[in-house]
Design an enzyme around this catalytic site. Structure first.
Site, mmCIF file in Angstrom:
data_model
loop_
_atom_site.group_PDB
_atom_site.id
_atom_site.type_symbol
_atom_site.label_atom_id
_atom_site.label_comp_id
_atom_site.label_asym_id
_atom_site.label_seq_id
_atom_site.Cartn_x
_atom_site.Cartn_y
_atom_site.Cartn_z
ATOM 1 N N ASP A 213 13.904 33.176 101.522
ATOM 2 C CA ASP A 213 12.693 33.114 102.127
ATOM 3 C C ASP A 213 12.079 31.519 101.768
ATOM 4 O O ASP A 213 12.510 30.847 100.747
ATOM 5 C CB ASP A 213 11.968 34.200 101.246
ATOM 6 C CG ASP A 213 10.328 34.278 101.568
ATOM 7 O OD1 ASP A 213 10.224 34.746 102.992
ATOM 8 O OD2 ASP A 213 9.467 33.880 100.811
ATOM 9 N N GLU A 275 15.449 30.800 105.724
ATOM 10 C CA GLU A 275 14.050 30.838 106.822
ATOM 11 C C GLU A 275 13.498 29.405 106.452
ATOM 12 O O GLU A 275 12.772 29.110 105.536
ATOM 13 C CB GLU A 275 13.218 31.901 106.083
ATOM 14 C CG GLU A 275 11.862 32.350 107.224
ATOM 15 C CD GLU A 275 10.929 32.310 106.249
ATOM 16 O OE1 GLU A 275 9.812 32.629 107.046
ATOM 17 O OE2 GLU A 275 10.777 31.918 105.174
#
Ligand code: NOJ
Length: 550
Positions: A213, A275
């Site tokens: 993330d 990401e």
């Protein structure tokens, strides 16, 4: 039995990975939120769909202020989703079916309920406990102004002031997202060592890799200089990462090299997926240099409009740029942060990332038009070499849920912007399995944490299973053909084509995508089509795979 494709070395170069959003996939205990036993019970369906891996969005202990991306214990499962034993059973079942399991790791921030942050609040300014986060004194004579002018990606200021132990107004802490998600201090070896250990915890439990993330976050420019976004409407994606002093800083690559050494030290091909919302693609490719991550989500492709020249450019650039550093390109059309592509690609207006759509958004497409275009886009995507991502429900043709009442909305960006942005709830609604069951088979009580649109009854999995031409059967056949013809490890050879049409050959398959507004002639043996051909012609918004002519 493990199918051959899943055992192959470097499986990730051509894998199709299915994103499970645990809250909304399958709910075994009927509390309205999906869970790990629910996932385990439905993995067979995914194996039959023909994907190679599943990626699970966070299921860790969390107060759920940002749907689990606010983690309070990185080494445990939130009771909402089950237990560590449920996790082990899920992994064992997935592996038994030949599916790899990718976990989501959230290193940029913790929850404000994490033991470290609670200790930081209870400790004095300048203490080692505070130093794990980004605490600073405020600006202005009384320190009552934020330390700099950064804005949170979910809207509002990126700093929140704390009250010190003596009750006096105190220091400020940085949070690039919600105030419940304080940013960690990644300059500190203690933080790095902690995440090494978290990675090992899940690798030891058998995960095949991590989706990382905010992999462009973590490190902030020295001195935290002021910075104002040119377009303050932008959200997660729209940052000009090259300029923002809190994104895409060079120092972050050291962290990924360290993580790569860890994943490489485990048997089997364990992988890291970034990401990283950065552009241009040349910058993004830095995340997948040979000693860093294996893949990065291709958001350039995801954000491309349904337009032939734009698609051709992003496909060429992706293959060239990622290929240039020895990485596969990835392809993705939907995920839990963006309007579902069955709505987005046919939307009559341009939408800033993260804003979402609601009932009064102009230009919402009707169901058939949206699904038709989405199917054409998916068939094009799955013809491309590299690794593709499928977000739960797209194989059913689910559109965005637009009519969620304000009182039911949960996304922090809805609250932080006073309802100005609808946010991401519309792509996170529990998926329909059975048209005639409570909650369309998501559970057996009918409870759902977000309301399901009535139109989803006709899209439930059971009404599509075994029905030729359904979106589900299209995905299933497409994934079978993709594997059979080894398209994932093939290449793209463009052919001459009329305006608005894309034609490329990949191995023995010719792919024709009609992105123009009018039908075009096609010839060849049809392997699969996203919509029926009409009188031998390929209608608008349709992709077809034919056998490549001799
Ligand atoms: C990206 C995740 O995909 C998104 O859902 C989340 O809100 C932010 N990172 C913050 O963790």
């Amino acid at each position: 039995m493990t199918p051959t494709h899943a055992r192959d070395a470097e499986w990730w170069r051509s894998a199709v990975t299915y994103q499970i959003y645990p809250r909304s996939f399958a709910d075994s205990n009927g509390d309205g939120v999906g869970d790990l036993p629910g996932i385990t019970s439905r993995l067979q369906d995914l194996a039959e769909l023909g994907v190679d891996a599943v990626w699970l969005s966070p299921f860790y202990t969390s107060p759920q202020k940002d749907a689990g991306y606010d983690v309070s214990d990185f080494r445990d499962v939130d009771p909402l989703f089950g237990t560590l034993a449920d996790f082990d059973q899920m992994v064992a079942r997935a592996h038994g079916l030949g599916l790899r399991v990718i976990a989501d790791i959230v290193p940029n921030h913790t929850s404000d309920q994490h033991a470290w942050f609670q200790a930081a609040l209870a400790s004095a300014p300048g203490s080692p406990e505070r130093n794990r986060y980004m605490f600073r004194d405020g600006a202005g004579a009384r320190g009552d102004l934020p330390p700099n002018n950064w804005e949170a990606i979910f809207g509002g200021p990126a700093w929140t002031r704390v009250t010190e132990a003596d009750g006096a107004p105190g220091q400020w802490y940085l949070h690039l997202f919600d105030s419940s998600q304080p940013d960690l201090n990644w300059e500190l070896e203690e933080v790095r060592a902690e995440f090494d250990s978290v990675l090992r915890f899940w690798l030891d439990r058998g995960v095949d890799g991590f989706r990382v993330d905010v992999a462009h976050g973590l490190i902030k420019a020295a001195g935290l200089p002021d910075y104002r976004r040119e377009d303050s409407d932008t959200s997660v994606a729209g940052e000009s990462a090259t300029l923002a002093p809190y994104l895409a800083q060079d120092g972050v690559h050291e962290v990924w090299r360290r993580w790569r050494r860890i994943t490489d030290s485990y048997p089997g091909d364990r992988i890291l997926i970034a990401e990283a919302w950065v552009s241009p693609l040349e910058l993004m490719a830095n995340w997948v240099r040979p000693d860093e991550m294996h893949q990065t989500f291709n958001f350039g492709y995801m954000e491309s409009p349904w337009d032939a020249p734009a698609l051709r450019t992003v496909i060429d650039d992706s293959l060239e740029t990622f290929g240039g550093v020895g990485a596969p390109s990835t392809w993705v059309l939907s995920n839990h942060d963006i309007v579902r592509h069955a709505t987005r690609l046919a939307l009559g207006v341009e939408l800033p990332h993260g804003h979402g759509v609601g009932p009064d958004t102009p230009g919402l497409p009707d169901l058939d038009h949206g699904i038709r275009r989405a199917r054409a886009a998916s068939l094009l995507m799955l013809s491309l070499p590299g690794s593709a991502y499928v977000y739960q429900g797209e194989e059913l043709g689910l559109p965005e849920a637009t009519d969620i009442p304000g009182s039911a909305r949960q996304d922090p960006s809805w609250f932080r912007t006073g309802g100005e942005r609808y946010g991401r709830d519309g792509c996170r609604v529990p998926v329909p399995w059975e048209s005639d069951a409570p909650a369309y088979g998501f559970n057996d009580t009918g409870a759902t944490w977000l309301p399901q649109p009535a139109t989803w009854k006709q899209l439930a999995r059971d009404v599509q299973t075994g029905v030729p031409g359904s979106t589900l059967e299209m995905y299933r056949s497409t994934l079978r053909l993709r594997r059979e013809h080894r398209l994932g490890t093939g290449d793209v050879a463009w052919q001459d084509s009329p305006l608005g049409v894309l034609i490329h050959d990949n191995g023995p398959v010719r792919v024709i995508a009609n992105v123009s507004g009018a039908p075009v002639d096609v010839s060849g043996d049809v392997l699969i089509a996203s919509s029926p051909l009409e009188g031998g012609r390929l209608p608008a918004d349709t992709t077809v795979w034919v056998r490549k002519p001799e």
